[in-house]
Write an enzyme that holds these catalytic residues in place. Structure first.
Site, PDB file in Angstrom:
ATOM      1  N   MET A  13       0.975  -0.982   0.240  1.00 18.89           N
ATOM      2  CA  MET A  13       0.177  -0.071   0.391  1.00 18.89           C
ATOM      3  C   MET A  13       0.803   1.245  -0.125  1.00 18.89           C
ATOM      4  SD  MET A  13      -3.602  -0.659   2.356  1.00 18.89           S
ATOM      5  CE  MET A  13      -2.432  -0.988   4.220  1.00 18.89           C
ATOM      6  N   CYS A  49      -0.345   4.540  -1.230  1.00 19.14           N
ATOM      7  CA  CYS A  49      -1.402   5.540  -0.624  1.00 19.14           C
ATOM      8  C   CYS A  49      -2.998   5.757  -0.088  1.00 19.14           C
ATOM      9  CB  CYS A  49      -1.647   6.834  -2.039  1.00 19.14           C
ATOM     10  SG  CYS A  49      -2.274   5.217  -3.158  1.00 19.14           S
ATOM     11  N   CYS A  89      -4.981   2.939  -1.817  1.00 19.64           N
ATOM     12  CA  CYS A  89      -4.426   2.034  -1.749  1.00 19.64           C
ATOM     13  C   CYS A  89      -5.283   1.241  -0.740  1.00 19.64           C
ATOM     14  CB  CYS A  89      -3.762   1.777  -1.591  1.00 19.64           C
ATOM     15  SG  CYS A  89      -1.674   2.072  -2.219  1.00 19.64           S
ATOM     16  N   TYR A 143      -1.938  -6.701  -4.011  1.00 20.95           N
ATOM     17  CA  TYR A 143      -1.560  -6.442  -2.438  1.00 20.95           C
ATOM     18  C   TYR A 143      -1.607  -8.007  -2.027  1.00 20.95           C
ATOM     19  CZ  TYR A 143      -2.834  -1.490  -3.272  1.00 20.95           C
ATOM     20  OH  TYR A 143      -3.342  -0.235  -4.670  1.00 20.95           O
ATOM     21  N   CYS A 179     -23.405  25.815  -0.370  1.00 17.91           N
ATOM     22  CA  CYS A 179     -22.796  26.267  -1.139  1.00 17.91           C
ATOM     23  C   CYS A 179     -22.644  26.487  -2.444  1.00 17.91           C
ATOM     24  CB  CYS A 179     -21.692  25.282  -1.130  1.00 17.91           C
ATOM     25  SG  CYS A 179     -19.672  25.546  -2.348  1.00 17.91           S
ATOM     26  N   CYS A 221     -20.967  29.755  -1.436  1.00 17.85           N
ATOM     27  CA  CYS A 221     -19.970  29.812  -2.652  1.00 17.85           C
ATOM     28  C   CYS A 221     -20.448  30.089  -4.381  1.00 17.85           C
ATOM     29  CB  CYS A 221     -18.887  28.889  -3.270  1.00 17.85           C
ATOM     30  SG  CYS A 221     -18.365  28.098  -1.345  1.00 17.85           S
ATOM     31  N   CYS A 272      15.823  38.870 -14.741  1.00 19.31           N
ATOM     32  CA  CYS A 272      15.037  38.246 -15.234  1.00 19.31           C
ATOM     33  C   CYS A 272      15.735  37.329 -14.951  1.00 19.31           C
ATOM     34  CB  CYS A 272      14.054  39.064 -16.705  1.00 19.31           C
ATOM     35  SG  CYS A 272      13.079  37.736 -17.113  1.00 19.31           S
ATOM     36  N   CYS A 273      13.966  36.716 -13.381  1.00 18.48           N
ATOM     37  CA  CYS A 273      13.790  34.818 -13.422  1.00 18.48           C
ATOM     38  C   CYS A 273      15.236  34.642 -12.402  1.00 18.48           C
ATOM     39  CB  CYS A 273      13.770  34.164 -14.777  1.00 18.48           C
ATOM     40  SG  CYS A 273      12.949  34.056 -15.822  1.00 18.48           S
TER      41      CYS A 273
HETATM   42  C1  FAD Z   1     -22.355  33.632   1.164  1.00 19.87           C
HETATM   43  C2  FAD Z   1     -20.965  32.276   1.725  1.00 19.87           C
HETATM   44  C3  FAD Z   1     -20.762  32.371   0.638  1.00 19.87           C
HETATM   45  C4  FAD Z   1     -19.485  31.712   0.812  1.00 19.87           C
HETATM   46  N1  FAD Z   1     -18.162  31.241  -0.159  1.00 19.87           N
HETATM   47  C5  FAD Z   1     -17.543  30.618   0.776  1.00 19.87           C
HETATM   48  C6  FAD Z   1     -16.450  30.053  -0.928  1.00 19.87           C
HETATM   49  O1  FAD Z   1     -16.129  30.595  -1.460  1.00 19.87           O
HETATM   50  N2  FAD Z   1     -15.434  29.288  -0.136  1.00 19.87           N
HETATM   51  C7  FAD Z   1     -16.204  27.752   0.645  1.00 19.87           C
HETATM   52  O2  FAD Z   1     -15.025  27.296   1.098  1.00 19.87           O
HETATM   53  N3  FAD Z   1     -17.079  27.715   1.300  1.00 19.87           N
HETATM   54  C8  FAD Z   1     -18.078  29.240   1.303  1.00 19.87           C
HETATM   55  N4  FAD Z   1     -18.716  29.676   1.641  1.00 19.87           N
HETATM   56  C9  FAD Z   1     -19.257  28.343   3.003  1.00 19.87           C
HETATM   57  C10 FAD Z   1     -19.727  27.341   2.672  1.00 19.87           C
HETATM   58  O3  FAD Z   1     -20.857  27.620   1.677  1.00 19.87           O
HETATM   59  C11 FAD Z   1     -19.708  26.281   3.519  1.00 19.87           C
HETATM   60  O4  FAD Z   1     -18.782  25.813   4.673  1.00 19.87           O
HETATM   61  C12 FAD Z   1     -20.131  24.703   3.157  1.00 19.87           C
HETATM   62  O5  FAD Z   1     -21.157  24.914   2.691  1.00 19.87           O
HETATM   63  C13 FAD Z   1     -20.648  24.104   4.593  1.00 19.87           C
HETATM   64  O6  FAD Z   1     -21.539  22.678   3.986  1.00 19.87           O
HETATM   65  P1  FAD Z   1     -22.316  21.537   5.073  1.00 19.87           P
HETATM   66  O7  FAD Z   1     -22.754  20.776   4.286  1.00 19.87           O
HETATM   67  O8  FAD Z   1     -21.615  21.945   6.261  1.00 19.87           O
HETATM   68  O9  FAD Z   1     -23.994  22.418   5.412  1.00 19.87           O
HETATM   69  P2  FAD Z   1     -24.209  23.237   4.437  1.00 19.87           P
HETATM   70  O10 FAD Z   1     -24.528  23.226   2.731  1.00 19.87           O
HETATM   71  O11 FAD Z   1     -25.417  24.058   4.703  1.00 19.87           O
HETATM   72  O12 FAD Z   1     -26.052  21.344   4.525  1.00 19.87           O
HETATM   73  C14 FAD Z   1     -26.765  21.691   5.770  1.00 19.87           C
HETATM   74  C15 FAD Z   1     -27.728  20.765   4.897  1.00 19.87           C
HETATM   75  O13 FAD Z   1     -28.730  20.784   6.161  1.00 19.87           O
HETATM   76  C16 FAD Z   1     -29.821  20.319   6.009  1.00 19.87           C
HETATM   77  N5  FAD Z   1     -30.806  19.776   7.086  1.00 19.87           N
HETATM   78  C17 FAD Z   1     -30.446  21.054   8.266  1.00 19.87           C
HETATM   79  N6  FAD Z   1     -31.145  20.832   9.402  1.00 19.87           N
HETATM   80  C18 FAD Z   1     -31.681  19.897   8.647  1.00 19.87           C
HETATM   81  C19 FAD Z   1     -32.159  18.574   9.366  1.00 19.87           C
HETATM   82  N7  FAD Z   1     -32.742  18.967  10.544  1.00 19.87           N
HETATM   83  N8  FAD Z   1     -33.037  17.339   8.728  1.00 19.87           N
HETATM   84  C20 FAD Z   1     -32.723  17.125   7.397  1.00 19.87           C
HETATM   85  N9  FAD Z   1     -31.365  18.035   7.361  1.00 19.87           N
HETATM   86  C21 FAD Z   1     -31.078  19.696   7.873  1.00 19.87           C
HETATM   87  C22 FAD Z   1     -29.937  22.102   5.331  1.00 19.87           C
HETATM   88  O14 FAD Z   1     -31.058  22.478   4.828  1.00 19.87           O
HETATM   89  C23 FAD Z   1     -28.478  21.794   4.485  1.00 19.87           C
HETATM   90  O15 FAD Z   1     -29.216  21.988   3.252  1.00 19.87           O
HETATM   91  C24 FAD Z   1     -19.755  30.393   1.717  1.00 19.87           C
HETATM   92  C25 FAD Z   1     -20.910  30.694   2.356  1.00 19.87           C
HETATM   93  C26 FAD Z   1     -21.301  31.244   2.251  1.00 19.87           C
HETATM   94  C27 FAD Z   1     -23.184  31.817   2.982  1.00 19.87           C
END
Ligand code: FAD
Length: 553
Positions: free
Chosen positions: A14, A16, A19, A68, A128, A133, A550-551
């Site tokens: 293994m 990585c 693996c 393996y 996201c 995002c 340069c470089c």
């Molecule tokens: C405006 C903004 C911009 C961002 N830009 C970036 C970026 O550019 N790059 C980056 O890396 N991160 C960014 N983030 C952060 C990123 O979006 C989050 O860190 C990431 O989406 C979190 O994922 P998660 O799965 O933890 O939660 P979420 O994606 O929030 O998923 C949680 C899910 O659980 C569901 N849920 C909640 N309670 C229950 C329940 N009781 N039963 C069933 N379902 C439930 C919700 O409806 C939701 O769909 C940004 C966030 C925001 C707000």
């Protein structure tokens, strides 16, 4: 439950993470195998729980078939089955939350050969893709192009922009969100028949019980991946006056004339610049002494200057004491340097952080400890105080980035289902603030490194020394590297430059894998790229880069 035995196998070959996964899958495919634990590829071993009488040769042959070599080191009666992995429940794993963490956990569970349920109460894909995002980054790019069209950095280039067509910008954003939700979530789910998608609100009922809209389940293991939502501080009058949060600010149908942005961390700063560039008069209020308060202080200072040059009003050290709505305008009163100050605007955007979605989920009743901000408290393996329950992503209240959510979802699933014992490690994670210039950083800031007792060396390279920046006629920003004097290793990298997010990964690899400053310096970087700035910054530890050819180096 039938009698079980536990075999320790030594596995050679293994090299990585994949693996370890291949060996795990090969062993799981053998009839009579109940649980497999390959801690990691470096361990060179696998622990397999089998029904009594399962032949060891079948296990070693299965490993041999995937390339393996396995030998049996020991075999003994299993003292007790792996809790929750006895496959007696309806699902081996129930993942609550269909965002990035939940998807990564469910896919990992399915790939490991388990029967998985993924539960989502709202829109598939979570924050996201729907309200984070994706919509924010496409808005930023649209407005950036509009802004650039009005710049005159090149002699002879004069493209005066007309008024931005805001409704069209918002419509394009919605189109992209729909496309990406379909392609990256709905279609992906369809490719995993082992995953059952359940639409509904999940709640824990006891140690490993889950209730979804009145229906009860007893999965083997549970992963809480319910994310977080925008949070506003308890300022008198704020709730009554009403305000935008990051979700509604991404969906404004009309461009406001003026906006106050309360909170100057990544989300607040990104949206502040979007609206300012689109034509809104934006005031940014921050309670801490500087904007981007968790980044290197030189970068905060430089960003303040550029935003002010673009016409934003930046007010640090402002503590809001009350909010009112008068004649359709929002008025914020607060203190700055002990004096009372008032700001008003057509819109108020509150970007003061996010809080985990844990209320009303029966978590504490089920033995899951919650922290002060409602976050699920987990150990280094992402397990909660209830051994059946793990948590991943924003709901743990830390490192709120989508790639960390996905990483932690995979890790939680592997640990929950195979007892892999993998440790959550985010010591090197990149952090990007998508302003223009962008802030991209990884590892420790100079202050943090000193606080942690390192003898530190620092190199600061203004982007004006980077040939690519000169050629692009955009020399805004700087690169700051923090090195360990004792080992010459890179402790932190902080880049403030256009598209800095595209430059940081070299530093991330150096920090993660212990590549020294000298090794970086002796590596060729392509000319004319901004990434070459990193090499120049390593030279700047010792040389005056203004005198380099340069470089050179
Ligand atoms: C405006 C903004 C911009 C961002 N830009 C970036 C970026 O550019 N790059 C980056 O890396 N991160 C960014 N983030 C952060 C990123 O979006 C989050 O860190 C990431 O989406 C979190 O994922 P998660 O799965 O933890 O939660 P979420 O994606 O929030 O998923 C949680 C899910 O659980 C569901 N849920 C909640 N309670 C229950 C329940 N009781 N039963 C069933 N379902 C439930 C919700 O409806 C939701 O769909 C940004 C966030 C925001 C707000």
């Amino acid at each position: 439950m039938s009698e079980q035995e536990k075999l320790e196998l030594a596995v050679r070959g293994m090299t990585c993470d994949s693996c370890a996964l291949h060996v795990t899958r090969a062993l799981q495919s053998v009839s009579g195998v109940r649980a497999v634990d390959v801690p990691n590829w470096q361990s060179g071993r696998a622990t397999v729980t089998v029904e009594a009488g399962t032949e060891a040769e079948v296990l070693t042959a299965a490993v041999g078939e995937v390339g393996y070599a396995a030998t049996v080191k020991s075999r003994q009666a299993a003292s007790s089955p792996v809790p929750g992995n006895d496959k007696r429940g309806d699902f081996d794993l129930m993942v609550i939350g269909g965002g990035s963490a939940g998807f990564a956990a469910a896919i990992k569970g399915a790939e490991l050969g388990f029967k998985v349920a993924l539960v989502e109460v709202a829109t598939i894909g979570g924050t996201c893709v729907n309200v984070g995002c994706v919509p924010s980054k496409t808005l930023i790019r649209s407005v950036e192009l509009y802004h650039l069209a009005g710049q005159h950095r090149f002699r002879g280039v004069h493209t005066a922009p007309g008024r931005i067509n805001w409704p069209e910008v918002i419509a394009h954003k919605d189109e992209l969100v729909n496309e990406m939700r379909q392609a990256k979530y709905a279609d992906v789910l369809a490719a995993y028949p082992e995953i059952t998608y359940i639409q509904g609100r999940a709640k824990l009922t006891g140690k490993n019980g889950v209730e979804i809209d009145g229906k009860r389940y007893t999965p083997g293991k549970i992963i809480i991946a319910t994310g977080a939502k925008p949070w506003a501080p308890p300022i008198p009058g704020l709730a009554e006056a009403g305000y935008l949060d990051s979700t509604s600010a991404l969906d404004l149908k009309e461009l406001p004339k003026s906006m106050i942005v309360l909170g100057a961390n990544a989300v607040g700063l990104e949206l502040a610049q979007v609206y300012a560039r689109a034509g809104t008069y934006v005031t940014v209020l921050e309670v801490l002494p500087r904007i981007a308060p968790f980044e290197d202080s030189d970068i905060s200072t430089a960003l303040t200057e550029y935003l002010e040059e673009e016409g934003l009003r930046i007010v640090p050290n402002f503590k809001t004491t009350r909010v009112e709505k008068r004649d359709g305008r929002t008025i914020l009163t607060g203190t700055k340097n002990n004096a009372e100050v008032t700001f008003e605007a057509e819109q108020l955007l509150v970007a003061t952080g996010r809080r985990p979605n844990t209320a009303g989920m029966g978590l504490e009743e089920a033995g899951v400890t919650l922290g002060k901000r409602g976050e699920v408290v987990v150990n280094e393996n992402l397990q909660t105080d209830n051994p059946f329950v793990y948590a991943a992503g924003d709901v743990t209240g830390r490192d709120m980035f989508v790639y960390v959510a996905a990483y932690s979802g995979m890790l939680a699933a592997e640990n929950a289902l195979t007892n892999a014992g993998r440790t959550y490690d985010v010591s090197y994670i990149p952090r990007i603030t998508f302003t223009d210039p962008q802030i991209a950083s990884a590892g420790l800031t100079e202050d943090q490194a000193r606080e942690q007792g390192y003898e530190v060396k620092v190199s600061t390279l203004p982007m004006v020394h980077v040939p690519r920046a000169l050629a692009a006629r955009d020399t805004r920003g700087l690169i700051k590297l923090v090195g360990n004097v004792a080992t010459d290793q890179l402790l932190g990298a902080h880049i403030f430059a256009p598209e800095a997010g595209e430059m940081i990964q070299t530093a991330v690899l150096a920090i993660r894998f212990g590549i020294s400053v000298r090794e970086l310096r002796e590596t060729m970087f392509p000319y004319l790229t901004n990434a070459e700035g990193l090499k120049l910054a390593t030279l700047a530890f010792e040389k005056d880069v203004a005198k380099l050819s340069c470089c050179a180096g």
